[in-house]
Design a protein around this motif. Structure first.
Motif, PDB file in Angstrom:
ATOM      1  N   ALA A 270      60.232  99.793  82.354  1.00 14.46           N
ATOM      2  CA  ALA A 270      61.517  99.112  82.514  1.00 14.46           C
ATOM      3  C   ALA A 270      61.982  98.443  81.225  1.00 14.46           C
ATOM      4  CB  ALA A 270      61.417  98.089  83.638  1.00 14.46           C
ATOM      5  N   GLN A 271      61.055  97.811  80.500  1.00 13.59           N
ATOM      6  CA  GLN A 271      61.462  97.050  79.316  1.00 13.59           C
ATOM      7  C   GLN A 271      61.436  97.863  78.031  1.00 13.59           C
ATOM      8  OE1 GLN A 271      58.724  93.764  79.458  1.00 13.59           O
ATOM      9  NE2 GLN A 271      57.058  94.866  78.464  1.00 13.59           N
ATOM     10  N   GLY A 272      60.784  99.042  78.064  1.00 12.65           N
ATOM     11  CA  GLY A 272      60.791  99.924  76.904  1.00 12.65           C
ATOM     12  C   GLY A 272      59.714  99.653  75.883  1.00 12.65           C
ATOM     13  N   TYR A 273      58.824  98.734  76.155  1.00 20.47           N
ATOM     14  CA  TYR A 273      57.704  98.452  75.249  1.00 20.47           C
ATOM     15  C   TYR A 273      56.549  97.882  76.059  1.00 20.47           C
ATOM     16  CZ  TYR A 273      58.875  93.439  75.474  1.00 20.47           C
ATOM     17  OH  TYR A 273      59.108  92.153  75.902  1.00 20.47           O
ATOM     18  N   ALA A 274      55.355  97.911  75.462  1.00 22.79           N
ATOM     19  CA  ALA A 274      54.167  97.335  76.094  1.00 22.79           C
ATOM     20  C   ALA A 274      53.582  96.273  75.180  1.00 22.79           C
ATOM     21  CB  ALA A 274      53.122  98.419  76.361  1.00 22.79           C
ATOM     22  N   LEU A 275      53.175  95.174  75.763  1.00 18.29           N
ATOM     23  CA  LEU A 275      52.464  94.119  75.037  1.00 18.29           C
ATOM     24  C   LEU A 275      51.132  93.918  75.732  1.00 18.29           C
ATOM     25  CD1 LEU A 275      52.247  91.900  72.925  1.00 18.29           C
ATOM     26  CD2 LEU A 275      53.537  90.392  74.446  1.00 18.29           C
ATOM     27  N   VAL A 276      50.058  94.254  75.035  1.00 17.44           N
ATOM     28  CA  VAL A 276      48.712  94.160  75.604  1.00 17.44           C
ATOM     29  C   VAL A 276      47.931  93.097  74.842  1.00 17.44           C
ATOM     30  CG1 VAL A 276      46.539  95.372  75.984  1.00 17.44           C
ATOM     31  CG2 VAL A 276      48.709  96.525  76.451  1.00 17.44           C
ATOM     32  N   ASP A 277      47.438  92.123  75.574  1.00 19.03           N
ATOM     33  CA  ASP A 277      46.829  90.937  74.974  1.00 19.03           C
ATOM     34  C   ASP A 277      45.322  90.910  75.223  1.00 19.03           C
ATOM     35  OD1 ASP A 277      46.343  88.499  73.832  1.00 19.03           O
ATOM     36  OD2 ASP A 277      47.543  87.333  75.246  1.00 19.03           O
ATOM     37  N   GLN A 278      44.554  91.388  74.243  1.00 17.99           N
ATOM     38  CA  GLN A 278      43.089  91.263  74.230  1.00 17.99           C
ATOM     39  C   GLN A 278      42.405  91.972  75.394  1.00 17.99           C
ATOM     40  OE1 GLN A 278      41.735  87.256  72.586  1.00 17.99           O
ATOM     41  NE2 GLN A 278      43.689  86.664  73.510  1.00 17.99           N
ATOM     42  N   GLU A 279      43.018  93.029  75.913  1.00 20.27           N
ATOM     43  CA  GLU A 279      42.398  93.771  77.007  1.00 20.27           C
ATOM     44  C   GLU A 279      41.367  94.776  76.521  1.00 20.27           C
ATOM     45  OE1 GLU A 279      44.817  95.208  80.246  1.00 20.27           O
ATOM     46  OE2 GLU A 279      46.494  93.938  79.614  1.00 20.27           O
TER      47      GLU A 279
ATOM     48  N   ARG B 141      45.713  91.746  69.698  1.00 17.23           N
ATOM     49  CA  ARG B 141      46.979  91.669  70.434  1.00 17.23           C
ATOM     50  C   ARG B 141      47.912  92.743  69.877  1.00 17.23           C
ATOM     51  NH1 ARG B 141      48.505  85.752  70.640  1.00 17.23           N
ATOM     52  NH2 ARG B 141      47.143  85.751  72.471  1.00 17.23           N
ATOM     53  N   THR B 142      48.505  93.572  70.761  1.00 17.78           N
ATOM     54  CA  THR B 142      49.228  94.763  70.308  1.00 17.78           C
ATOM     55  C   THR B 142      50.530  94.947  71.078  1.00 17.78           C
ATOM     56  OG1 THR B 142      47.084  95.805  69.890  1.00 17.78           O
ATOM     57  CG2 THR B 142      48.997  97.220  69.835  1.00 17.78           C
ATOM     58  N   ILE B 143      51.557  95.374  70.359  1.00 12.78           N
ATOM     59  CA  ILE B 143      52.845  95.689  70.972  1.00 12.78           C
ATOM     60  C   ILE B 143      53.235  97.105  70.546  1.00 12.78           C
ATOM     61  CG2 ILE B 143      54.156  94.644  69.063  1.00 12.78           C
ATOM     62  CD1 ILE B 143      56.241  93.766  71.171  1.00 12.78           C
ATOM     63  N   ALA B 144      53.753  97.907  71.491  1.00 16.14           N
ATOM     64  CA  ALA B 144      53.989  99.331  71.220  1.00 16.14           C
ATOM     65  C   ALA B 144      55.298  99.803  71.836  1.00 16.14           C
ATOM     66  CB  ALA B 144      52.832 100.163  71.757  1.00 16.14           C
ATOM     67  N   VAL B 145      55.848 100.866  71.228  1.00 16.53           N
ATOM     68  CA  VAL B 145      57.051 101.535  71.743  1.00 16.53           C
ATOM     69  C   VAL B 145      56.810 103.042  71.741  1.00 16.53           C
ATOM     70  CG1 VAL B 145      58.625  99.737  70.941  1.00 16.53           C
ATOM     71  CG2 VAL B 145      58.104 101.680  69.442  1.00 16.53           C
TER      72      VAL B 145
ATOM     73  N   VAL C  40      40.194 105.636  72.669  1.00 14.91           N
ATOM     74  CA  VAL C  40      39.994 104.447  73.502  1.00 14.91           C
ATOM     75  C   VAL C  40      40.663 104.684  74.847  1.00 14.91           C
ATOM     76  CG1 VAL C  40      39.759 102.801  71.584  1.00 14.91           C
ATOM     77  CG2 VAL C  40      42.034 103.379  72.450  1.00 14.91           C
ATOM     78  N   PRO C  41      40.290 103.935  75.880  1.00 12.40           N
ATOM     79  CA  PRO C  41      40.944 104.111  77.179  1.00 12.40           C
ATOM     80  C   PRO C  41      42.440 103.828  77.083  1.00 12.40           C
ATOM     81  CG  PRO C  41      38.930 102.809  77.388  1.00 12.40           C
ATOM     82  CD  PRO C  41      39.199 102.940  75.924  1.00 12.40           C
ATOM     83  N   ALA C  42      43.236 104.643  77.745  1.00  7.37           N
ATOM     84  CA  ALA C  42      44.690 104.475  77.671  1.00  7.37           C
ATOM     85  C   ALA C  42      45.165 103.262  78.473  1.00  7.37           C
ATOM     86  CB  ALA C  42      45.382 105.739  78.171  1.00  7.37           C
ATOM     87  N   TYR C  43      44.481 102.943  79.566  1.00  6.16           N
ATOM     88  CA  TYR C  43      44.992 101.931  80.492  1.00  6.16           C
ATOM     89  C   TYR C  43      45.019 100.520  79.908  1.00  6.16           C
ATOM     90  CZ  TYR C  43      40.110 100.624  81.399  1.00  6.16           C
ATOM     91  OH  TYR C  43      38.798 100.203  81.257  1.00  6.16           O
ATOM     92  N   CYS C  44      44.200 100.250  78.880  1.00  4.63           N
ATOM     93  CA  CYS C  44      44.108  98.881  78.367  1.00  4.63           C
ATOM     94  C   CYS C  44      44.588  98.766  76.927  1.00  4.63           C
ATOM     95  CB  CYS C  44      42.685  98.347  78.506  1.00  4.63           C
ATOM     96  SG  CYS C  44      41.449  99.308  77.602  1.00  4.63           S
ATOM     97  N   THR C  45      45.391  99.734  76.478  1.00  6.34           N
ATOM     98  CA  THR C  45      45.945  99.704  75.128  1.00  6.34           C
ATOM     99  C   THR C  45      47.461  99.784  75.215  1.00  6.34           C
ATOM    100  OG1 THR C  45      45.841 102.111  74.894  1.00  6.34           O
ATOM    101  CG2 THR C  45      43.908 100.863  74.191  1.00  6.34           C
TER     102      THR C  45
END
Length: 257
Positions: free
Chosen positions: A192-201, A207-211, A140-145
């Motif tokens: 900066a925050q050490g994790y990503a939260l991507v909401d329905q992109e 909805r996904t949260i990653a480290v 899948v595209p990296a920019y929206c995950t």
């Protein structure tokens, strides 16, 4: 070769193998059946060369030929399974990913960057089938995950700048960030925050949260996420409930990788 980044000498390259793999890679979801001319156009080969590669791959069982169109056979899956069965990363991640998924009762997966795409290398559903994209081998595209955004955030700045320069974000859902400046800001926030939260992109309802995951040298080698259906868990609860569980497994995996 002394380093992984050193380019091999041309005399050490097998051009036929390279071109054969290019022919296989020409097939995807949008191009599942191709003619000789279409394969030639996709790969830059002459029609005569494309024909020879397609005939060879058909003989070996990797292609089928019907009505002047070629398509991949399930035998191609052996190539991907060879990685999943032999690579160290999926074997180490999978057991702890299983524990993570069943601790929170949601789906979990791990992925790596392949050029500008995120490739899933391990996944556990924990009884929750959130998305068909959360399966080993999916791209899948990296920019929206979330996994992809974590990995982009930890690229060396010149590589990240080059990615943002060539990226052409598409509006996959109404929530997808397509403005490059906004995307750069989200990537910086992730770093900066050490994790990503991507909401329905990537997919409505997902909805996904990653480290990030590091090896013993401190290099980022993969990312790990928890995915939920948006209707089951709001954004704030994801951070409160899922992030601590992710960090716990992250610490264990960082010591093993």
């Amino acid at each position: 070769m002394d380093t992984a980044d050193e380019l091999p000498a041309k005399r050490d390259m097998v051009a036929g193998l390279e071109k054969g793999l290019q022919v296989i890679a020409a097939f995807d979801q949008e191009r599942s059946r191709l003619s000789i001319a279409e394969v030639a156009e996709c790969t830059g080969l002459t029609r005569a060369a494309a024909r020879r590669y397609l005939i060879t791959l058909t003989h070996l069982g990797y292609m089928r030929h019907e009505n002047k169109l070629f398509s991949l056979t399930p035998m191609v899956l052996r190539l991907g399974q060879s990685y999943l069965h032999s690579a160290r990363l999926p074997r180490i991640v999978q057991p702890l990913l299983y524990r993570l998924a069943y601790t929170v009762g949601e789906a979990a997966s791990a992925g790596v960057l392949d050029h500008d795409q995120l490739v899933c290398v391990a996944a556990v559903s924990a009884g929750q089938l959130v998305s068909v994209t959360l399966q080993p081998g999916t791209r899948v595209p990296a920019y929206c995950t979330a996994n992809g955004r974590v990995l982009l955030a930890h690229l060396p700045q010149p590589q990240l700048d080059a990615f943002l320069e060539r990226a052409q974000p598409e509006r996959i859902t109404e929530y997808t960030i397509v403005d490059k400046d906004a995307l750069a800001q989200e990537i910086a926030r992730t770093r900066a925050q050490g994790y990503a939260l991507v909401d329905q992109e990537l997919e409505l309802g997902l909805r996904t949260i990653a480290v990030p995951l590091k090896n013993f040298r401190g290099d980022i080698v993969a990312a790990m996420n928890i995915s939920v259906h948006a209707g089951r868990m709001p954004r704030e609860q994801m951070v409160e409930r899922c992030l601590p569980a992710l960090i716990k497994i992250q610490v264990e995996l960082n010591a093993l990788l």
